[in-house]
Write a protein that holds these residues in place. Structure first.
Motif, mmCIF file in Angstrom:
data_model
loop_
_atom_site.group_PDB
_atom_site.id
_atom_site.type_symbol
_atom_site.label_atom_id
_atom_site.label_comp_id
_atom_site.label_asym_id
_atom_site.label_seq_id
_atom_site.Cartn_x
_atom_site.Cartn_y
_atom_site.Cartn_z
ATOM 1 N N MET A 1 0.828 -1.193 0.000
ATOM 2 C CA MET A 1 0.000 0.000 0.000
ATOM 3 C C MET A 1 0.870 1.254 0.000
ATOM 4 N N THR A 2 2.016 1.204 0.657
ATOM 5 C CA THR A 2 2.903 2.359 0.731
ATOM 6 C C THR A 2 3.372 2.779 -0.655
ATOM 7 N N TYR A 3 3.748 1.803 -1.504
ATOM 8 C CA TYR A 3 4.188 2.119 -2.858
ATOM 9 C C TYR A 3 3.069 2.768 -3.664
ATOM 10 N N GLY A 4 1.863 2.267 -3.520
ATOM 11 C CA GLY A 4 0.714 2.834 -4.223
ATOM 12 C C GLY A 4 0.453 4.264 -3.803
ATOM 13 N N ARG A 5 0.555 4.506 -2.524
ATOM 14 C CA ARG A 5 0.341 5.863 -2.004
ATOM 15 C C ARG A 5 1.403 6.821 -2.541
ATOM 16 N N GLN A 6 2.644 6.372 -2.634
ATOM 17 C CA GLN A 6 3.719 7.207 -3.181
ATOM 18 C C GLN A 6 3.448 7.550 -4.642
ATOM 19 N N ALA A 7 2.989 6.582 -5.422
ATOM 20 C CA ALA A 7 2.726 6.811 -6.843
ATOM 21 C C ALA A 7 1.588 7.805 -7.038
ATOM 22 N N ILE A 8 0.512 7.659 -6.289
ATOM 23 C CA ILE A 8 -0.631 8.552 -6.460
ATOM 24 C C ILE A 8 -0.319 9.949 -5.910
ATOM 25 N N ASP A 9 0.457 10.029 -4.831
ATOM 26 C CA ASP A 9 0.871 11.336 -4.306
ATOM 27 C C ASP A 9 1.735 12.080 -5.318
ATOM 28 N N GLY A 10 2.560 11.341 -6.059
ATOM 29 C CA GLY A 10 3.394 11.958 -7.079
ATOM 30 C C GLY A 10 2.579 12.657 -8.151
ATOM 31 N N VAL A 11 1.393 12.153 -8.437
ATOM 32 C CA VAL A 11 0.511 12.791 -9.415
ATOM 33 C C VAL A 11 -0.219 13.968 -8.785
ATOM 34 N N LEU A 12 -0.681 13.803 -7.570
ATOM 35 C CA LEU A 12 -1.482 14.849 -6.933
ATOM 36 C C LEU A 12 -0.703 16.130 -6.649
ATOM 37 N N ILE A 17 -2.295 18.354 -14.143
ATOM 38 C CA ILE A 17 -2.586 16.935 -14.267
ATOM 39 C C ILE A 17 -3.145 16.688 -15.660
ATOM 40 N N GLN A 18 -2.427 15.928 -16.454
ATOM 41 C CA GLN A 18 -2.841 15.652 -17.822
ATOM 42 C C GLN A 18 -3.561 14.313 -17.903
ATOM 43 N N GLU A 19 -4.538 14.257 -18.814
ATOM 44 C CA GLU A 19 -5.265 13.018 -19.035
ATOM 45 C C GLU A 19 -4.359 12.019 -19.748
ATOM 46 N N GLY A 20 -4.634 10.749 -19.508
ATOM 47 C CA GLY A 20 -3.866 9.699 -20.162
ATOM 48 C C GLY A 20 -3.380 8.699 -19.142
ATOM 49 N N GLY A 21 -2.390 7.927 -19.539
ATOM 50 C CA GLY A 21 -1.899 6.877 -18.678
ATOM 51 C C GLY A 21 -0.392 6.888 -18.536
ATOM 52 N N GLU A 22 0.051 6.320 -17.444
ATOM 53 C CA GLU A 22 1.476 6.136 -17.150
ATOM 54 C C GLU A 22 1.624 4.768 -16.501
ATOM 55 N N GLU A 23 2.822 4.227 -16.585
ATOM 56 C CA GLU A 23 3.081 2.985 -15.860
ATOM 57 C C GLU A 23 4.553 2.920 -15.506
ATOM 58 N N GLY A 24 4.848 2.095 -14.540
ATOM 59 C CA GLY A 24 6.225 1.949 -14.103
ATOM 60 C C GLY A 24 6.341 0.855 -13.059
ATOM 61 N N ARG A 31 4.614 -3.432 -9.796
ATOM 62 C CA ARG A 31 4.333 -2.701 -11.020
ATOM 63 C C ARG A 31 3.093 -1.854 -10.795
ATOM 64 N N TRP A 32 3.052 -0.673 -11.432
ATOM 65 C CA TRP A 32 1.893 0.188 -11.279
ATOM 66 C C TRP A 32 1.459 0.738 -12.631
ATOM 67 N N ARG A 33 0.171 1.059 -12.710
ATOM 68 C CA ARG A 33 -0.423 1.676 -13.891
ATOM 69 C C ARG A 33 -1.390 2.751 -13.407
ATOM 70 N N ILE A 55 -8.643 9.821 -10.926
ATOM 71 C CA ILE A 55 -7.308 9.231 -10.961
ATOM 72 C C ILE A 55 -7.420 7.811 -10.434
ATOM 73 N N ASN A 56 -7.015 6.857 -11.271
ATOM 74 C CA ASN A 56 -7.131 5.441 -10.936
ATOM 75 C C ASN A 56 -5.736 4.820 -10.986
ATOM 76 N N LEU A 57 -5.306 4.226 -9.891
ATOM 77 C CA LEU A 57 -4.000 3.589 -9.804
ATOM 78 C C LEU A 57 -4.179 2.107 -9.505
ATOM 79 N N GLN A 58 -3.522 1.264 -10.297
ATOM 80 C CA GLN A 58 -3.503 -0.177 -10.052
ATOM 81 C C GLN A 58 -2.065 -0.584 -9.766
ATOM 82 N N VAL A 59 -1.869 -1.309 -8.676
ATOM 83 C CA VAL A 59 -0.549 -1.812 -8.299
ATOM 84 C C VAL A 59 -0.624 -3.336 -8.279
ATOM 85 N N GLN A 60 0.321 -3.981 -8.957
ATOM 86 C CA GLN A 60 0.413 -5.441 -8.941
ATOM 87 C C GLN A 60 1.714 -5.829 -8.260
ATOM 88 N N TYR A 61 1.638 -6.839 -7.402
ATOM 89 C CA TYR A 61 2.827 -7.278 -6.670
ATOM 90 C C TYR A 61 2.675 -8.739 -6.275
#
Length: 82
Positions: A1-12, A17-24, A31-33, A55-61
């Protein structure tokens, strides 16, 4: 959950904020999308110069032998520049 929170905070924290998608990826095997799009179903803002973004974030681990997925969603009010 910590990694997901970091990714979404980076956008906020972004000014724009531009529309579209990112992943990393981050950490070991995480992995996140991220997807940003206009929020559907809210048209009361009309021509106020503001728009609601979803804003929708999916994290797979992996946890042991299991593949897990976490999904976080939030809304952000952004100025449209009109």
């Amino acid at each position: 959950m910590t990694y997901g929170r970091q990714a979404i905070d980076g956008v906020l924290i972004r000014q724009r904020i531009q529309e579209g998608g990112e992943e990393g990826s981050f950490g070991e095997g995480h992995r996140w999308r991220l997807q940003v799009q206009p929020f559907q179903g809210e048209d009361r803002l009309g021509s106020t110069g503001w728009e609601l973004k979803e804003i929708n974030l999916q994290v797979q681990y992996r946890e042991g032998e299991r593949e897990k997925q976490l999904e976080l969603r939030t809304l952000r009010l952004v100025k449209t520049g009109r």
